[in-house]
Scaffold this active site. Structure first.
Site, mmCIF file in Angstrom:
data_model
loop_
_atom_site.group_PDB
_atom_site.id
_atom_site.type_symbol
_atom_site.label_atom_id
_atom_site.label_comp_id
_atom_site.label_asym_id
_atom_site.label_seq_id
_atom_site.Cartn_x
_atom_site.Cartn_y
_atom_site.Cartn_z
ATOM 1 N N ALA A 44 -25.938 -62.446 -5.532
ATOM 2 C CA ALA A 44 -26.229 -62.274 -4.097
ATOM 3 C C ALA A 44 -25.627 -60.966 -3.598
ATOM 4 O O ALA A 44 -24.438 -60.718 -3.755
ATOM 5 C CB ALA A 44 -25.666 -63.453 -3.308
ATOM 6 N N HIS A 238 -38.939 -62.313 -1.868
ATOM 7 C CA HIS A 238 -38.164 -61.230 -1.263
ATOM 8 C C HIS A 238 -39.042 -59.989 -1.272
ATOM 9 O O HIS A 238 -39.658 -59.672 -2.296
ATOM 10 C CB HIS A 238 -36.884 -60.978 -2.066
ATOM 11 C CG HIS A 238 -35.876 -60.181 -1.313
ATOM 12 N ND1 HIS A 238 -36.069 -58.845 -1.007
ATOM 13 C CD2 HIS A 238 -34.668 -60.510 -0.782
ATOM 14 C CE1 HIS A 238 -35.024 -58.403 -0.329
ATOM 15 N NE2 HIS A 238 -34.162 -59.396 -0.174
ATOM 16 N N ARG A 284 -38.853 -62.217 6.667
ATOM 17 C CA ARG A 284 -39.262 -61.951 5.293
ATOM 18 C C ARG A 284 -40.691 -62.328 4.942
ATOM 19 O O ARG A 284 -41.357 -61.638 4.178
ATOM 20 C CB ARG A 284 -38.359 -62.756 4.369
ATOM 21 C CG ARG A 284 -37.319 -61.915 3.807
ATOM 22 C CD ARG A 284 -36.491 -62.656 2.859
ATOM 23 N NE ARG A 284 -35.198 -62.019 2.938
ATOM 24 C CZ ARG A 284 -34.145 -62.415 2.297
ATOM 25 N NH1 ARG A 284 -34.210 -63.482 1.537
ATOM 26 N NH2 ARG A 284 -33.014 -61.788 2.411
HETATM 27 C C1 SIN Z 1 -30.542 -59.674 0.201
HETATM 28 O O1 SIN Z 1 -29.482 -59.101 0.005
HETATM 29 O O2 SIN Z 1 -31.556 -59.114 0.626
HETATM 30 C C2 SIN Z 1 -30.621 -61.124 -0.104
HETATM 31 C C3 SIN Z 1 -30.007 -61.882 0.978
HETATM 32 C C4 SIN Z 1 -30.593 -63.244 1.004
HETATM 33 O O3 SIN Z 1 -31.557 -63.524 0.303
HETATM 34 O O4 SIN Z 1 -30.112 -64.050 1.783
#
Ligand code: SIN
Length: 532
Positions: A44, A238, A284
């Site tokens: 993370a 993502h 997102r």
């Molecule tokens: C990121 O650093 O973009 C991931 C954070 C997340 O997915 O909560």
């Protein structure tokens, strides 16, 4: 036979936090597939969303979470997790975690990051390696505990329940079968309190930001044990995974956009302005769909994330890990935009639980990404997941300590030893690898960011065939990690497809061309699946 007061499967933020708290009340076995630190948590980058600033409020964090969740969050759960966050963060600080700080008018305060969907800066971080730091601190503390066994290179095979042993009226968890990878033996472990903290299922897709361990093991085991599974259609993609032939799964944190990074298409246009008022920092689901549309429209292979307008010292200080990794692949983010594509990132659904991680099966808890408390709804707000892992672990520890013990009858049920299939037939291993690839490719092509009924039905038919083949394998051969992971991937893929087929609307992360509208009356509820 080993026996523990608590068994935890998984060694990320949720599993380790639970284990540390449970260890005050009894013996704990922590089972983890590879090394302790081989977890989603350790990867993370962004950080932990939590209200710690005077300019922020619980109300705003709740509102942002509900808005991202597109009508499916459980507001009560959201409030609990948001308001209990600061106390859990303090515990991490007490363990020695040093979040980045900055000097403001002569005093130090947290240097808060901004990410998509957040109306305020509220993301606590340690540069761009927050998860790695948390993982190290929790593991260090765990290794000091006298009543905790950390069983590395052990993979959970299946839960042992009273129901499976013929005691259907008193169904509950009694233990677990675990494959010891060193000697290939399947061991039986007895425990009344089993906690699944196995993370998500990114590896079900061809492209993912997740590490190799993310094969949906917890959801698949809980499903086989008869627990209720919720909202598996909501897989978060993502928007910005590094696009490079040799870079496997490398995430470019949303924090890069939070610090001014702009998404551009192959013509250099800031295209997100056409899709949402918040531009590159839109929620997102919207950003991932917009990138998908730009790529399909232009025929380009990727889009670009441009932060070259920020001072080089700032980029190197704030994103050292991303900067160095990109450089290793020949991309200097100080001078050139980073090529990026969306990739599977987070499972918003999972094993249905209450806010204490309790599942529909007595004695079984699920915390972190594997559980579905109702915090994320149809789309998770960035950096809410580490927060949920901490709060749910704390609550699950308290709830499981106070839970009613099993009845005398259940305590007396003897657990049978694992019955292994025949010997491994090396010639056939190719089938395992072929099926792995086939599942991941078909999920990417048919069950991705934009779906249709026809593609989902195709995926469903193929998966049924694959599952039949895998079942044959499973009962005929000695189990191995590859085979177990394949079986779990196939199960979770089928759950995602079945959930997606049953939602005849588009909401949050589930977008289908056949039902593009959000149907507020009929579908404002969870998708629940259970083997019954
Ligand atoms: C990121 O650093 O973009 C991931 C954070 C997340 O997915 O909560």
């Amino acid at each position: 036979m080993k026996q523990y007061d608590f068994v935890v499967i998984g060694s990320g933020i949720a599993g380790l936090s639970f284990a540390l708290k449970a260890a005050r009340h009894g013996s704990v076995g922590v089972i983890t597939k590879r090394k302790g630190a081989d977890t989603n948590t350790a990867w993370a980058q962004g950080g932990i969303a939590c209200v710690t600033s005077d300019e922020d409020s619980f109300e705003l964090h709740v509102r942002d979470t509900l808005e991202a969740g597109a009508g499916l969050c459980d507001e009560r759960v959201v409030r609990t997790i948001v308001t209990e966050g600061p106390a859990r963060i303090q515990e991490l600080v007490d363990l020695g975690l040093q979040f980045d700080e900055r000097e403001v008018s002569g005093h130090r305060e947290f240097d808060l990051g901004r990410e998509g969907g957040h109306s305020k800066r509220r993301v606590l971080h340690v540069q761009d390696v927050t998860g790695k730091e948390i993982e190290e601190i929790l593991l260090r503390d765990l290794r000091r505990q006298p009543h905790v066994d950390l069983l590395e290179n052990h993979m959970a095979v299946d839960l042992i329940t009273a129901g499976k042993l013929g005691f259907a009226t008193e169904d509950r968890c009694l233990g677990i079968y675990v494959l010891n990878e060193k000697n290939g033996e399947v061991e039986t472990i007895r425990s009344d309190r089993i906690v699944l903290a196995t993370g998500g299922c990114g590896k079900v897709y061809l492209y993912t930001t997740n590490p190799d361990i993310a094969t949906g093991d917890g959801v698949a085991m809980a499903w086989r044990a008869g627990a209720v599974i919720a909202n598996m259609e909501f897989i978060q993609f993502h928007p910005t995974c590094l696009f490079h032939a040799k870079a496997k799964s490398f995430l470019i944190s949303e924090a890069v956009r939070g610090e001014g990074g702009i998404l551009r298409n192959n013509r250099g246009e800031d295209f997100m302005k056409r899709y949402h008022a918040r531009g590159s920092l839109a929620p997102r689901d919207i950003v991932a769909r917009a990138i998908d549309a730009e790529i399909k429209r232009s025929g380009a292979q990727c889009v670009f994330l441009d932060i070259t307008h920020q001072p080089p010292e700032f980029i190197q200080e704030r994103f050292p890990h991303i900067y160095e990794t990109c450089l290793r692949f020949g991309i200097d983010m100080l001078k050139q935009p980073i090529p990026v594509v969306p990739a599977a990132h987070y499972q918003c659904g999972g094993i249905k639980t209450d806010v204490n991680g309790a599942t529909s099966l007595a004695g079984l808890y699920a915390i972190g990404e594997v559980g579905c408390t109702g915090l994320h709804g149809a789309n998770r707000l960035a950096s809410n997941s580490l927060l949920e892992g901490l709060v749910a672990a704390h609550r699950a520890a308290e709830a499981s300590v106070c839970a009613r013990p099993p009845s005398h009858t259940a305590q007396k049920i003897s657990l049978p030893k694992w019955e292994s299939g025949g010997v491994q037939d090396v010639d056939e291993l190719v089938v395992i690898y072929h099926n792995w690839d086939e599942i991941r490719r078909l999920m990417w092509d048919y069950v991705g960011i934009v779906r249709t009924d026809k593609r989902l039905q195709r995926a469903s038919a193929r998966l049924r065939n694959l599952q039949r083949e895998i079942r044959e394998f499973y009962w005929n051969f000695k189990v191995s990690v590859d085979l177990l992971e394949l079986r779990n991937l196939a199960t979770v893929a089928a759950l995602i497809v079945d959930s997606a087929l049953s939602r005849k609307e588009s909401r949050g992360l589930h977008f289908t061309l056949d039902h593009p509208e959000t149907e507020d009356r009929q579908f404002k509820r969870d998708t629940l699946l259970s083997r019954g």
